[in-house]
Write an enzyme that holds these catalytic residues in place. Structure first.
Site, PDB file in Angstrom:
ATOM      1  N   CYS A  29       0.833  -1.211   0.000  1.00  0.00           N
ATOM      2  CA  CYS A  29       0.000   0.000   0.000  1.00  0.00           C
ATOM      3  C   CYS A  29       0.866   1.259   0.000  1.00  0.00           C
ATOM      4  O   CYS A  29       1.554   1.544   0.979  1.00  0.00           O
ATOM      5  CB  CYS A  29      -0.917  -0.050   1.223  1.00  0.00           C
ATOM      6  SG  CYS A  29      -1.775   1.485   1.587  1.00  0.00           S
ATOM      7  N   CYS A  32       0.096   3.767   2.762  1.00  0.00           N
ATOM      8  CA  CYS A  32       0.556   3.208   4.040  1.00  0.00           C
ATOM      9  C   CYS A  32       2.049   3.469   4.227  1.00  0.00           C
ATOM     10  O   CYS A  32       2.496   3.811   5.320  1.00  0.00           O
ATOM     11  CB  CYS A  32       0.305   1.695   4.102  1.00  0.00           C
ATOM     12  SG  CYS A  32      -1.429   1.214   3.984  1.00  0.00           S
TER      13      CYS A  32
END
Length: 104
Positions: A29, A32
């Site tokens: 991600c 993230c």
């Protein structure tokens, strides 16, 4: 302090004496990875006041399902065993710092 959140320690973490912030993330991600260093900085800033946990949703699918995680990054704030706030997506350090302060 940053700790790895697993199915073995999840309940004891959120039901402990200190407030807890859990970052639900995944290695693949992009957002993230962007917010990860900010969470780590805040973990150092609030060391001894707030426990900061990192929960990899790919490794801990049961926790992610239990908590209804649909988007990552999702950051959840717990106090006294209850979720009191949630932040979804990448954000600024100042925005997250306000949420950390509100948890104390």
């Amino acid at each position: 302090m940053e700790v790895k959140v697993t199915s073995e320690n999840f309940e004891s973490l959120i039901n402990g004496d200190m407030p807890v912030v859990i970052d639900f993330w995944a290695t693949w991600c992009g957002p993230c990875r962007m917010i990860g260093p900010v969470i780590s900085e805040l973990a150092k800033d609030y060391d001894g006041k707030i426990i900061v946990g990192k929960c990899d949703v790919d490794e801990e699918e049961d926790i992610a399902g239990q908590m209804g995680i649909r988007n990552i990054p999702t950051i959840m704030f717990f106090k006294g065993g209850q979720m009191v706030d949630k932040f979804i997506g990448a954000g600024t350090k100042s925005a997250l710092d306000e949420k950390f302060k509100a948890l104390l």
